[in-house]
Design an enzyme around this catalytic site. Structure first.
Site, PDB file in Angstrom:
ATOM      1  N   ASP A   1      65.404  76.781  75.651  1.00 52.60           N
ATOM      2  CA  ASP A   1      64.592  75.942  74.765  1.00 52.60           C
ATOM      3  C   ASP A   1      63.659  76.847  73.968  1.00 52.60           C
ATOM      4  O   ASP A   1      63.023  77.736  74.528  1.00 52.60           O
ATOM      5  CB  ASP A   1      63.784  74.920  75.572  1.00 52.60           C
TER       6      ASP A   1
ATOM      7  N   ASP B   1      66.378  75.660  60.382  1.00 49.20           N
ATOM      8  CA  ASP B   1      67.822  75.903  60.389  1.00 49.20           C
ATOM      9  C   ASP B   1      68.131  77.395  60.453  1.00 49.20           C
ATOM     10  O   ASP B   1      69.069  77.823  61.146  1.00 49.20           O
ATOM     11  CB  ASP B   1      68.457  75.295  59.134  1.00 49.20           C
TER      12      ASP B   1
ATOM     13  N   ASN C   1      59.090  74.346  62.089  1.00 49.91           N
ATOM     14  CA  ASN C   1      59.572  73.228  61.273  1.00 49.91           C
ATOM     15  C   ASN C   1      58.443  72.586  60.485  1.00 49.91           C
ATOM     16  O   ASN C   1      58.589  72.283  59.299  1.00 49.91           O
ATOM     17  CB  ASN C   1      60.243  72.186  62.171  1.00 49.91           C
TER      18      ASN C   1
ATOM     19  N   ASP D   1      66.519  72.022  69.413  1.00 45.04           N
ATOM     20  CA  ASP D   1      66.350  73.465  69.596  1.00 45.04           C
ATOM     21  C   ASP D   1      66.762  73.892  70.999  1.00 45.04           C
ATOM     22  O   ASP D   1      66.266  74.904  71.510  1.00 45.04           O
ATOM     23  CB  ASP D   1      64.888  73.865  69.329  1.00 45.04           C
TER      24      ASP D   1
ATOM     25  N   HIS E   1      62.193  72.376  57.287  1.00 43.40           N
ATOM     26  CA  HIS E   1      63.410  72.306  58.097  1.00 43.40           C
ATOM     27  C   HIS E   1      64.403  73.408  57.745  1.00 43.40           C
ATOM     28  O   HIS E   1      65.217  73.798  58.590  1.00 43.40           O
ATOM     29  CB  HIS E   1      64.061  70.937  57.934  1.00 43.40           C
TER      30      HIS E   1
END
Length: 678
Positions: free
Chosen positions: A283, A300, A291, A325, A296
């Site tokens: 994680d 990515d 983010n 994530d 975003h």
């Protein structure tokens, strides 16, 4: 003229004899030259490689047989010319066109061979015909009839054998028929007319048959190529569908479905030494911040970078993105626990490397939970790896935790308690305890804080820290809060004694719309003034959405409730945020109170909080006071309200009511009121 049955992709007719022959062939019989294209080049070459060697063997055999027939009747040099020159050339061409050799040649060489083939065939046929014509003059009637026979056999065999190269067959027919027909016509042979008619008519018919075979071959090859294209498109579509079904388009890693299928296969594999593979859940710490801060697109980029880094580890069998994530990876089974821990730490360190994006440098880390896949199902393995991951995230960012037998016992206990909590009737499984809040200057009871306890079996009583997570997981926090509120207001009517009653709210209660109205109705039903009820909220409730939390607290204040910020100093403790919140009280965390008498840094921080509360005109309470030294320090620093075991433990409602009843009979010391923010 009958139109061609297939597209005309040939090059324009060349001038001279070649062009004349091609135009003649097309005009009389249809298309004769080869169909163009890489696929047709290979098809022609494959087909002819199985025919030409046999035809050249026929030519060599005819040359030898004819030489034997005329041996002693014609000059030796002329007799030997056929076997030596024509026969040797035919053998060489048969070897050249053998299938194995043709299969090794490039497309460019095959195109050259096919272009040269028709002229080579025509020239070699003309040479063979010329040789037999010269021999013809030395033979008697029987030998001349033999020449007619072998010429016809060779010509007919060549035309039929070259059905996939009709232009070559046409040129061979012209190269043989024209000169031999002229010779036959003027030879004076008794069967001249019959032989001439047979040769010309049968040759023409065989050319038509050859042309028809070629048309059928082209149609079949076009159909085959079309079928091949469709199969290739279907295979490509199937591959794309497989990619979509198994590959995460954002990272290129396996998607959730595919990685779960891989885990199923790992779990179903035979139990061999040293055991099953390891499952690691990863994680990303700080991903939400990236983010929210950079957008975003930056998130990515980070996810793609994580997948690329995971792909560099040799001992990682496979990996995939479970969602958001979170990634899952399978480590080799021959790793022991220490080696797995080291590999996971190396992986975690690799994730710390900065990720460049649009001129910015993105930084994050990855927490890892690892479990050997010896569970009964994939969900069991995921649950245990997730438990290890949860523990890793609780410790600090970038931590690695390997699931142990102790964790298994804890997991089983938690699972059992979770089931009991989910199924339990909270009315019969809850009880409330009340801890006094003391005026540090007078020693009088200022109010009580209600603490809830829950029992899974009627014997063990668990504190909120042990079951509140269960309430959140099962969606029962709202029910629990309303039940605690109703029972506390019914049991401990502190306002009747001029005291306050403090009740804790879960973070979800703070954020849930309608909570203020529900609690206000409970207060009205109990006849409790809202001003005597203090709703305590933790800093954690303000983290997810500070603006919404502020608006919700304003709603509580509008209903008349007082608001206390609990455990202040334990969380983010942003002093710049506190002044915007509608607070009536700050409660200093017990970790600070324990260090108050011995740690100058703790005293400095507490002094700052006290000064802040004075400037904001709100009360200040310190929790967790356990001895006189802490209490004395708190009083000396000007903290008015204190709470902790030094002054009283959480007790039953009977004890609390008795203490308030006793305090009413004693005169209370006068104290200067503390201003409350409107």
């Amino acid at each position: 003229m009958r139109p061609s049955p297939f597209p005309d992709l040939s090059s324009p007719a060349r001038p001279g004899l070649s062009g004349w022959v091609s135009r003649l062939g097309r005009g009389v019989f249809g298309r004769w030259d080869l169909h163009e294209g890489d696929g047709f080049t290979l098809a022609y070459a494959r087909s002819l490689s199985h025919r030409l060697p046999l035809l050249y063997v026929v030519v060599a055999f005819i040359a030898v047989l004819t030489a034997l027939k005329f041996y002693g009747h014609a000059p030796d040099w002329l007799t030997l010319f056929g076997p030596v020159v024509v026969g040797s050339f035919a053998v060489w061409r048969a070897i050249y066109w053998r299938p194995g050799a043709v299969a090794q040649r490039s497309l460019a060489v095959l195109r050259r061979d096919l272009r040269a083939m028709s002229w080579i065939g025509a020239v070699s046929a003309f040479v063979l015909a010329l040789w037999t014509m010269v021999l013809y003059a030395y033979g008697d009637t029987a030998q001349q009839s033999f020449i007619h026979y072998v010429t016809a056999i060779t010509l007919f065999s060549g035309i039929l054998g070259l059905g996939h190269s009709p232009l070559t067959a046409l040129r061979i027919a012209i190269a043989v028929t024209i000169p031999t027909s002229g010779q036959i016509l003027f030879s004076g042979h008794p069967n001249t007319l019959m032989v001439l008619l047979v040769q010309v008519i049968i040759t023409s018919i065989l050319l038509l048959v050859t042309n028809g075979h070629h048309r059928d071959f082209v149609r079949l090859e076009l159909s085959r190529q079309q079928l091949f294209r469709r199969e290739r498109e279907a295979a490509q579509l199937a591959h794309e569908n497989l990619q979509q079904a198994t590959i995460d388009p954002l990272t290129g890693a396996l998607n959730r479905r595919a990685i779960l299928a891989e885990l199923e296969q790992e779990l179903a594999a035979p139990n061999l030494e040293p055991g099953k593979a390891w499952l690691a859940l990863i994680d990303l710490d700080g991903f939400k911040h990236i983010n929210d801060t950079y957008g975003h697109a930056a998130g990515d980029t980070v996810l793609a970078a994580v997948a690329n880094r995971l792909a560099t580890f040799e001992r990682v069998r496979c990996f995939g993105r479970l969602g958001g994530d979170e990634f899952a990876a399978v480590f080799d089974a021959d790793l022991d626990e220490d080696a797995v821990r080291a590999l996971a730490m190396e992986l975690s360190e690799a994730l710390r490397a900065p990720v460049p994006h649009a001129g910015a440098v993105l930084r994050l880390s990855g927490s890892v939970g690892v479990h050997r896949m010896d569970g009964a199902s994939v969900s069991d393995c995921l649950e245990r790896a997730d438990a290890a991951l949860y523990k890793a995230k609780e410790q600090s960012d970038g931590t690695v935790v390997v699931f142990t037998p102790d964790d298994e016992a804890e997991l089983q206990d938690r699972a059992s308690i979770t089931r009991l909590f989910n199924d339990s009737d909270l009315t019969n499984r809850l009880r409330l305890l009340y801890q006094p809040i003391i005026d540090g200057q007078s020693g009088a009871i200022s109010g009580y804080e209600a603490f809830v306890r829950w029992s899974p079996d009627g014997e063990r009583w668990l504190a909120p820290g042990q079951f509140m997570a269960l309430a959140e997981a099962t969606g029962r926090t709202g029910e629990l809060t309303r039940m605690v509120m109703a029972r506390a207001l019914r049991e401990c009517r502190a306002w009747d004694y001029g005291r306050t009653l403090s009740i804790n709210l879960a973070p979800r209660d703070v954020m849930r719309a309608g909570t203020a109205d529900a609690l206000w109705r409970l207060a009205q039903e109990a006849g409790a003034p809202a001003g005597a009820i203090i709703l305590e909220v933790t800093e954690r409730a303000l983290l997810a959405d500070a603006k919404r939390a502020e608006a919700q607290l304003q709603t509580f204040r509008a209903k008349g409730f007082r608001i206390a910020l609990d455990d202040f100093g334990a969380g983010w403790s942003s002093l710049s945020q506190v002044h915007r919140l509608p607070l009536d009280m700050i409660k200093i965390d017990q970790e600070l109170s324990r260090a108050l008498a011995t740690d100058p840094g703790a005293r400095a921080l507490v002094g700052t909080i006290i000064s802040l509360s004075w400037q904001l005109g709100i009360d200040c309470t310190i929790e967790g006071v356990e001895d006189e030294a802490q209490a004395a320090t708190a009083r000396a620093m000007g903290i008015r309200l204190v709470q902790g075991y030094h002054f009283g433990r959480p007790e039953s409602v009977e004890v609390a009511l008795a203490a308030m009843q006793a305090s009413v009979t004693k005169p209370r010391a006068k104290k200067k009121p503390v201003a409350s923010r409107a």
